[in-house]
Design an enzyme around this catalytic site. Structure first.
Site, PDB file in Angstrom:
ATOM      1  CG  ASP A   1      -8.769  -3.275  -2.709  1.00 31.24           C
ATOM      2  OD1 ASP A   1      -9.723  -2.886  -3.418  1.00 31.24           O
ATOM      3  OD2 ASP A   1      -8.713  -3.088  -1.480  1.00 31.24           O
TER       4      ASP A   1
ATOM      5  CD  GLU B   1      -2.586   1.747   0.491  1.00 33.78           C
ATOM      6  OE1 GLU B   1      -2.421   2.887   0.005  1.00 33.78           O
ATOM      7  OE2 GLU B   1      -3.499   0.969   0.149  1.00 33.78           O
TER       8      GLU B   1
ATOM      9  CG  ASP C   1       4.189   3.044  -6.796  1.00 34.57           C
ATOM     10  OD1 ASP C   1       3.343   2.186  -7.131  1.00 34.57           O
ATOM     11  OD2 ASP C   1       4.435   4.054  -7.474  1.00 34.57           O
TER      12      ASP C   1
END
Length: 287
Positions: free
Chosen positions: A159, A107, A139
């Site tokens: 996601d 994340e 990243d």
């Protein structure tokens, strides 16, 4: 925000969510605006850059379908990577599978992780308590480029939010090429591709991109009421396996029964039904 939140994700259409009490979080991180509040109908809500990401009432339709469909068909997922997913709801679902060794949750925004841990424990407490979870503040686009991650993951779950801002790079050809290199033999990657009723081009364009980087790709469906517009398109890819293979479904039934997983949306019957596409979505898939 006052007493309601107005989402204007789709041109010409919006939804209003009434708040229960005062907002819990309203802040701007290095990357995006973050809001968390309790709603009158759908539980606690996470909003990034004015777009609803999760409600505790119906996140199951999203998290469970992105996770359990590929995991039960694969049959022996050991290494999982999650792109984004800072709320950790998907990580919690993946960690329900006892055979999983490691879940890397990559994340970019540390504040999403911190605030979700503090305020969304209803959907992530078990994940944070599990030593198999490795939270990587990085990243994902860069993480996937690391040669150490080549052919490493049995399952990659993207996601990702909508293709705006820092997430735009997660919809390009180079991203899919890096995902392809990171997949282990027999592995799957799955993605959210919006609501085809309002975002048909996102689905058709993405499938064309995927065909350039993977041998196999396809679509299955879920319904998440907070993501207005009806069916949500979940896309999948693989270099050497097919998701939605009826020949595997008897083993899916057996594996689900043996797992004793408690789910709120996913069942083997829903698994099979998710690959039955309405005619208008079939036409989008065929381009």
């Amino acid at each position: 925000m006052a007493n309601s939140f107005l989402e204007k994700l789709h041109p010409g259409f919006s939804q209003t969510i009434e708040l229960e009490g005062a907002p819990i979080v309203q802040e701007k991180s290095r990357f995006q605006n973050i809001q968390i509040f309790d709603s009158k109908r759908n539980g606690r809500v996470l909003v990034l850059d004015d777009i609803v990401q999760l409600t505790t009432r119906d996140e199951c339709g999203y998290s469970e379908m992105l996770t359990h469909v590929p995991m039960f068909e694969h049959g022996s997922v050991k290494e999982v990577m999650i792109v984004g997913g800072g709320d950790m709801a998907i990580a919690e679902e993946a960690l329900k599978h006892r055979g999983v060794k490691t879940v890397f949750n990559v994340e970019i925004d540390e504040r999403v992780v911190d605030l979700s841990r503090r305020h969304l424990s209803e959907v992530n407490a078990a994940a944070f308590a599990d030593e198999r979870l490795k939270v990587q503040i990085e990243d994902a686009f860069v993480f996937l480029a690391d040669k150490a991650n080549s052919h490493r993951f049995d399952l990659i779950i993207a996601d990702r939010p909508d293709p705006v801002g820092p997430a735009e790079v997660l919809f390009g050809d180079t991203f899919y090429e890096r995902v392809s290199r990171a997949l282990a033999s027999g592995g799957f990657a799955v993605f959210q591709n919006g609501v085809p009723f309002f975002q048909p081009e996102e689905l058709t364009d993405t499938l064309k991109q995927m065909q350039r980087s993977f041998r196999y790709c396809g679509v299955y469906l879920a319904v998440v009421p907070s993501y207005i517009g009806g069916f949500m398109a979940l896309t999948w890819v693989s270099n050497d396996a097919v998701l939605g293979d009826p020949a595997k479904w008897a083993s899916v039934d057996a594996a689900f029964a043996a797992s004793r997983l408690r789910t709120d949306y996913y069942t083997p019957a829903i698994h099979r039904a998710a690959f039955a596409l309405p005619a208008w979505i079939e036409r989008l898939v065929k381009g």
